[in-house]
Design a protein around this motif. Structure first.
Motif, PDB file in Angstrom:
ATOM      1  N   PHE A 188     -16.719 -24.181 -46.652  1.00 21.37           N
ATOM      2  CA  PHE A 188     -17.048 -23.070 -45.747  1.00 21.37           C
ATOM      3  C   PHE A 188     -15.790 -22.284 -45.380  1.00 21.37           C
ATOM      4  O   PHE A 188     -15.833 -21.089 -45.117  1.00 21.37           O
ATOM      5  CB  PHE A 188     -17.723 -23.622 -44.485  1.00 21.37           C
ATOM      6  N   ILE A 189     -14.660 -23.025 -45.383  1.00 26.43           N
ATOM      7  CA  ILE A 189     -13.407 -22.430 -44.898  1.00 26.43           C
ATOM      8  C   ILE A 189     -12.641 -21.784 -46.058  1.00 26.43           C
ATOM      9  O   ILE A 189     -12.349 -22.444 -47.061  1.00 26.43           O
ATOM     10  CB  ILE A 189     -12.551 -23.511 -44.213  1.00 26.43           C
ATOM     11  N   LEU A 190     -12.339 -20.525 -45.891  1.00 20.71           N
ATOM     12  CA  LEU A 190     -11.588 -19.817 -46.937  1.00 20.71           C
ATOM     13  C   LEU A 190     -10.090 -19.872 -46.638  1.00 20.71           C
ATOM     14  O   LEU A 190      -9.673 -19.805 -45.470  1.00 20.71           O
ATOM     15  CB  LEU A 190     -12.033 -18.351 -47.010  1.00 20.71           C
ATOM     16  N   THR A 191      -9.323 -20.011 -47.712  1.00 15.43           N
ATOM     17  CA  THR A 191      -7.870 -20.093 -47.521  1.00 15.43           C
ATOM     18  C   THR A 191      -7.206 -18.727 -47.726  1.00 15.43           C
ATOM     19  O   THR A 191      -6.024 -18.556 -47.439  1.00 15.43           O
ATOM     20  CB  THR A 191      -7.250 -21.111 -48.493  1.00 15.43           C
ATOM     21  N   SER A 192      -7.959 -17.781 -48.276  1.00  8.06           N
ATOM     22  CA  SER A 192      -7.424 -16.417 -48.412  1.00  8.06           C
ATOM     23  C   SER A 192      -8.563 -15.424 -48.188  1.00  8.06           C
ATOM     24  O   SER A 192      -9.738 -15.787 -48.288  1.00  8.06           O
ATOM     25  CB  SER A 192      -6.814 -16.221 -49.799  1.00  8.06           C
ATOM     26  N   TYR A 193      -8.195 -14.211 -47.897  1.00  7.19           N
ATOM     27  CA  TYR A 193      -9.231 -13.213 -47.634  1.00  7.19           C
ATOM     28  C   TYR A 193      -9.983 -12.883 -48.929  1.00  7.19           C
ATOM     29  O   TYR A 193      -9.351 -12.732 -49.984  1.00  7.19           O
ATOM     30  CB  TYR A 193      -8.606 -11.938 -47.062  1.00  7.19           C
ATOM     31  N   PHE A 221     -18.656 -14.732 -40.345  1.00  9.78           N
ATOM     32  CA  PHE A 221     -17.404 -14.142 -39.855  1.00  9.78           C
ATOM     33  C   PHE A 221     -16.329 -15.217 -39.676  1.00  9.78           C
ATOM     34  O   PHE A 221     -15.137 -14.955 -39.752  1.00  9.78           O
ATOM     35  CB  PHE A 221     -17.652 -13.418 -38.515  1.00  9.78           C
ATOM     36  N   ALA A 222     -16.769 -16.470 -39.430  1.00  9.21           N
ATOM     37  CA  ALA A 222     -15.825 -17.548 -39.134  1.00  9.21           C
ATOM     38  C   ALA A 222     -15.119 -18.089 -40.377  1.00  9.21           C
ATOM     39  O   ALA A 222     -14.164 -18.843 -40.267  1.00  9.21           O
ATOM     40  CB  ALA A 222     -16.549 -18.685 -38.414  1.00  9.21           C
ATOM     41  N   LYS A 223     -15.609 -17.687 -41.555  1.00  8.29           N
ATOM     42  CA  LYS A 223     -15.040 -18.255 -42.793  1.00  8.29           C
ATOM     43  C   LYS A 223     -13.544 -17.977 -42.948  1.00  8.29           C
ATOM     44  O   LYS A 223     -12.809 -18.780 -43.496  1.00  8.29           O
ATOM     45  CB  LYS A 223     -15.786 -17.683 -44.006  1.00  8.29           C
ATOM     46  N   ILE A 224     -13.158 -16.817 -42.484  1.00  8.64           N
ATOM     47  CA  ILE A 224     -11.748 -16.438 -42.703  1.00  8.64           C
ATOM     48  C   ILE A 224     -10.860 -16.773 -41.495  1.00  8.64           C
ATOM     49  O   ILE A 224      -9.720 -16.340 -41.418  1.00  8.64           O
ATOM     50  CB  ILE A 224     -11.625 -14.925 -43.020  1.00  8.64           C
ATOM     51  N   ALA A 225     -11.401 -17.580 -40.590  1.00  6.24           N
ATOM     52  CA  ALA A 225     -10.668 -17.869 -39.350  1.00  6.24           C
ATOM     53  C   ALA A 225      -9.296 -18.492 -39.595  1.00  6.24           C
ATOM     54  O   ALA A 225      -8.345 -18.252 -38.852  1.00  6.24           O
ATOM     55  CB  ALA A 225     -11.500 -18.787 -38.466  1.00  6.24           C
ATOM     56  N   PHE A 226      -9.162 -19.289 -40.663  1.00  2.11           N
ATOM     57  CA  PHE A 226      -7.920 -20.050 -40.854  1.00  2.11           C
ATOM     58  C   PHE A 226      -6.944 -19.417 -41.848  1.00  2.11           C
ATOM     59  O   PHE A 226      -5.904 -19.995 -42.119  1.00  2.11           O
ATOM     60  CB  PHE A 226      -8.243 -21.470 -41.318  1.00  2.11           C
ATOM     61  N   VAL A 227      -7.315 -18.268 -42.372  1.00  2.00           N
ATOM     62  CA  VAL A 227      -6.472 -17.697 -43.431  1.00  2.00           C
ATOM     63  C   VAL A 227      -5.027 -17.525 -42.957  1.00  2.00           C
ATOM     64  O   VAL A 227      -4.079 -17.914 -43.639  1.00  2.00           O
ATOM     65  CB  VAL A 227      -7.054 -16.350 -43.928  1.00  2.00           C
ATOM     66  N   GLU A 228      -4.871 -16.965 -41.770  1.00  2.00           N
ATOM     67  CA  GLU A 228      -3.505 -16.770 -41.257  1.00  2.00           C
ATOM     68  C   GLU A 228      -2.812 -18.101 -40.994  1.00  2.00           C
ATOM     69  O   GLU A 228      -1.630 -18.274 -41.248  1.00  2.00           O
ATOM     70  CB  GLU A 228      -3.543 -15.943 -39.964  1.00  2.00           C
TER      71      GLU A 228
END
Lengths: 262, 717
Positions: B440-445, B464-471
């Motif tokens: 579910f979690i994306l590592t890049s946009y 919308f939460a998928k890209i929460a951890f990219v930064e």
């Protein structure tokens, strides 16, 4: 590979379980006890007190008497729910031979003879040993040795029956001769195995003294060769009737005991 | 709404004087322990029985009144929720003295303590104790308003309203007497009416103390408005969700409320079924007495302290309110108040820790199906805080998990020296890995696909939460720990079923009414809370039950001490029953433990890193043990309910009738025994012995279980 991992995990879990096993607490750390126990019960048709012929008139005993057995127990707590006891006991009782006259019927070739109308009650002495296993019921909040338990027991009785000082009417049927005479068939020995089950409850008096009350239901059997005297005229019949009496004797008992914990 | 606007203005002007210490964690008691906290319950009620012997009440009623009122008081005072000698209680006591400057007798009797509760409330007892809550201290707008509340409580005591209310109820609800023809509804209304009359009387008499001290009359009316809006937060500000966002990451509008519900201002509610008159009636009654504005010379808002000193004290109350919110699991309330306080304390460590704790708490509770603890009923909420309630209610478990971990990691950057925050970060990440799938979690946009003309499915609201951890993935430390958490979790899932392992350990305990888990051994020293005994005999009156409970409890406490020694376990009892053994230092430690237990109880022993854990390390070091034990015994008795079927059957068949009678007349008993030991280092339950069985209370049996519990704890000795 998966099986190996699971097996290893199972082994580790069993080691863990072993490490987590509860220790025995006993009663405030004391896991042994010695107790004096009194078994009692109502007895009908037979006297509990033995008497010589000159001490009684015929059948003067009460139809109801209180039987009593004194017992010494040593108990060891093996887990928080299990106790093993070894015990030794003694009691002295008697019987009414008028219920037993058939064994004295002598069928000799010269004619029948028989003893009947007995005066006096033979002394019966019982020494016994046994083992008992008490299972304390956790769902009743029991923690050995306190609380509600069920007990299974096995006792080995040795009865000594003293056929002396009994006065009886003696009849020789061939000659129609009636006399009254003392007979002496000596001492008979009889062995009997009793198995029983009890329910009871143990409570504490003090930090060292606990008491126990309960009820026992028992039955028993005698093996081949348990009867070792052959003087009675009708030996097999006596053995059969004695077994019947002892089974009834041990059927229901109430008991109470007091124990010292150490 | 005027008082609220005034509050905002006042609070915004006093920021420069804020002085909550940087190392604040919680409020503590100070000074010598008052007798109220030391004296035994039995002494208290016996003394009251002697003092009330001339009352109109019957002897039995005097005993009942003394026992019930003292039991409630005693339980409250010794329960770890009441503060003494702290700056807030000291201030309230000083204010009390000021109000009673011309009333020496009352001054010597009355004393004030602070209850750690966020409700806006105060009340007095027949024993001369006035309790004020943190909520009240945190919400009143000035000293004058607090003074009026205290004056009102003084009047309640002076007029013995508690006693008279009891007498009144006895009279109304007794079987005979002049009220016997009334039905239940009429009697209830009568009871409430009496209570409202007492409030009017207290309001009226309070004016004497209040005006003598020189406070402004207008503040009485403003104070009533504060009470009317006591359910609102300390201040109305818009909650900022921007702090969760960055240039690339925005929260979906679906989770943000469009418009908030306005604050109601209903002064004239129907009070027929209320113990207090409505605010409009109370204001009118005051007007009738003194006029509607600043008539006379009184105009002071502050007499005892300056505004700056008052604000400092109020800040302390508001900081402590954060602790209370968190302890209750009200993370939404806490987050909102943290934002309010951060205006004046922008970088306060306590507020930072609290805020991160709230996010972690929401993360845990949402995953454990306990979301209602903090998010239910947003429709009933008024004002700006509704936006936060709405957000919390709408946000699904996955969203809360992602946002919490993201926020905790972002906000804790540079705080690697803080062991509490580091632990929180680790726990949060671990929890994320257990509840959200890695894919579910994306590592890049994601790249925007402009080539395809195929119609795509409508994105889910939570996407919308998928890209929460990219930064955050740019942070090497986060990336490493993220990978480790998800890796550990995968391996665990593949190798064995964790639940089954637990079942094996507890297999020994599948006996009805008996549950034991001996997960600790070699414990020869532990902190301990005095054992509790509850005798609940439904055949007897409540006061009789309480007296028996108290007597048996004292005996149980003594025996527990002896049995622990016998089993080789040293107990450090923090709430020793003997007055000479009690001290403020120990009581403070006891409060820390009680607060921790309260917070833990929300999660029912589930793996949870509670906020109060940060206060435990000092205790563990001080007392040299990582364990805390608690124990209680309760004996419940009730009469057997009548069984008509058995009665008829046994009466017809006759012989079983005596057995039936025995069974029917024999009361039912149940004994409960609980012995629980917490591993304070892990913050979890490490050992328990829970038993419930049909039996009377027998000391020998309980001795045996107590010894066994101690023995199992110390079994490797």
């Amino acid at each position: 590979m998966r099986k190996i991992v699971l097996t290893l995990f199972g082994l580790l879990t069993s080691l863990f379980l072993f490490a987590q096993k509860p220790v025995i607490s006993g009663y405030l750390g004391k896991i042994n006890y010695a107790s004096i126990k009194l078994n009692t019960g109502i007895r009908t048709n037979h006297p509990e007190q033995w008497k010589r012929h000159d001490q009684v008139s015929n059948a003067d005993f009460s139809r109801f008497s209180l039987k009593s057995e004194l017992e010494l127990n040593y108990g060891h707590i093996f887990s928080n729910n299990f106790v093993l006891e070894i015990l030794g006991g003694h009691n002295s009782t008697s019987l009414d031979l008028n219920y037993f006259d058939d064994p004295f019927l002598d069928r000799k070739p010269g004619g029948y003879s028989n003893y009947h109308n007995f005066y006096g009650y033979p002394k019966i002495v019982d020494w016994y040993t046994g083992v008992g296993a008490k299972f304390y019921r956790r769902k009743k909040g029991s923690l050995a040795p306190l609380g509600v338990y069920t007990r299974l027991g096995l006792n080995y009785h040795t009865y000594g029956i003293h056929f002396d000082n009994i006065l009886a009417d003696y009849t020789e049927y061939a000659t129609q001769k009636y006399t009254s005479k003392l007979f002496d068939f000596g001492k008979h020995s009889y062995r009997y195995i009793e198995y029983n089950g009890s329910i009871g409850i143990t409570r504490a008096f003090t930090d060292h003294l606990i008491y126990d009350v309960g009820m026992t239901l028992g039955w028993g059997f005698a093996g081949a060769g348990f009867y070792d005297h052959e003087d009675l005229p009708n030996e097999d019949y006596f053995e059969y009737q004695l077994l019947d009496m002892l089974q009834t004797y041990n059927l229901i008992k109430m008991y109470g005991s007091i124990s010292y914990m150490f | 709404m005027k008082p609220l606007i005034l509050a905002i203005v006042l609070l915004s002007t006093v920021g420069a004087f804020c002085q909550v210490p940087d190392d604040f964690t919680h409020l503590r008691c100070a000074g010598e322990m008052p007798e109220d906290f030391k004296t035994a319950f039995s002494e208290k009620y016996q003394s009251d029985i002697e003092n009330n012997s001339e009352s109109d009440l019957s002897k039995d009623d005097v005993i009942e009144f003394a026992v019930l009122t003292n039991y409630y008081n005693h339980t409250l005072l010794t329960g770890g929720s009441v503060l003494y000698g702290d700056p807030l209680s000291n201030y309230a006591n000083e204010l009390l003295q000021k109000l009673l400057v011309n009333h020496v007798e009352l001054r010597e009797i009355l004393r004030v303590y602070t209850i750690k509760s966020n409700q806006v409330n105060a009340y007095s007892t027949n024993q001369g104790i006035i309790y004020v809550t943190l909520g009240l201290l945190g919400k009143v707008q000035n000293e004058a308003q607090l003074a009026y509340v205290l004056a009102h409580e003084i009047s309640h005591y002076n007029n013995r309203h508690v006693l008279h209310s009891f007498e009144n109820q006895k009279e109304i609800w007794s079987k005979g007497g002049s009220y016997r023809h009334m039905d239940v509804e009429e009697k209830t209304l009568k009871t409430y009416k009496y209570s409202r009359e007492a409030e009017f009387e207290a309001d009226k008499e309070a004016l004497i103390y209040y005006l003598q001290a020189g406070y402004s009359i207008q503040e009485i009316y403003n104070g009533f408005d504060v009470l009317l809006h006591g359910y609102l937060p300390i201040e109305e500000i818009q909650y900022s969700f921007e702090k969760l966002e960055n240039d690339f990451f925005k929260i979906s509008d679906y989770y943000l409320i469009d418009s908030i519900a306005p604050i109601k201002d209903d002064e004239d509610v129907d009070d027929e079924l209320l113990t207090h008159p409505n605010i409009q009636k109370r204001k009118k009654a005051i007007v009738k007495e003194v006029g509607d504005t600043n008539s006379g010379n009184n105009s002071s808002l502050y007499v005892l302290k300056t505004q700056q000193e008052f604000t400092k004290l109020q800040d302390l109350a508001q900081f402590e309110m954060i602790n209370t919110f968190i302890r209750q699991g009200n993370y939404v309330g806490a987050l909102y108040h943290i934002q309010v306080l951060e205006k004046d304390y922008p970088n306060h460590l306590f507020l930072k820790r609290s805020e991160l704790m709230c996010w972690y708490g929401m993360q845990k509770t949402s995953s454990n199906q306990q979301k209602k603890v903090y998010s239910s009923g947003y429709r009933e909420v008024e004002g700006e805080i509704q936006a936060l309630y709405f957000f919390a209610a709408k946000m699904p478990k996955r969203g809360v998990n992602v946002l919490a971990t993201k926020y905790i990691w972002e906000q804790s950057e540079g705080m690697e020296q803080d062991s509490f925050i580091v632990a929180l970060r680790r726990q949060s990440l671990q929890h994320l890995s257990e509840n959200v799938k890695k894919d579910f979690i994306l590592t890049s946009y994601p790249e925007v696909d402009t080539t395809t003309t195929k119609r795509k499915r409508k994105p889910k609201k939570i996407d919308f939460a998928k890209i929460a951890f990219v930064e955050l993935f740019k942070n090497e430390s986060f990336k490493t720990q993220f990978d480790a958490a998800f890796k550990d979790n995968t391996e665990t899932d593949n190798d064995y079923d964790d639940e089954d392992a637990d079942d094996d350990r507890l297999a020994d305990s599948y006996v009805p009414g008996v549950t034991s888990y001996y997960g600790l051994a070699d414990v020869n020293k532990m902190l301990f809370l005095s054992p509790k005994f509850y005798r609940i005999d439904l055949r007897k009156d409540l006061d009789k039950r309480l007296i028996t409970s108290d007597q048996e409890q004292a005996d149980l406490q003594e025996r527990t001490e002896k049995l622990s020694q016998l089993a080789g376990v040293e107990l450090v009892t923090l709430d020793k029953p003997n007055p000479e053994d009690r001290s403020t230092e120990m009581f403070n430690d006891y409060m820390v433990i009680r607060d921790w237990l309260r917070e833990e109880s929300i999660y029912q022993g589930q793996d949870f890193y509670s906020f109060s854990t940060q206060n435990l390390s000092d205790l563990r070091e001080k007392y040299g043990t990582d364990y805390l034990g608690i124990n209680y015994v309760s004996h419940f008795t009730e009469t057997n309910t009548f069984n008509g079927g058995y009665f008829i059957l046994s009466a017809i068949t006759l012989y079983p009738f005596p057995f039936y009678l025995y069974w029917q007349l024999k009361p039912l008993h149940n004994l409960e025994y609980a012995f629980i030991v917490f591993d304070l280092k892990k913050g979890d339950v490490g050992f328990y012995d829970l038993k419930s069985f049909p039996s009377k209370y027998r000391k020998g049996v309980i001795n045996s279980h107590l010894y066994n519990s101690f023995n199992q704890l110390n079994r490797l000795r």
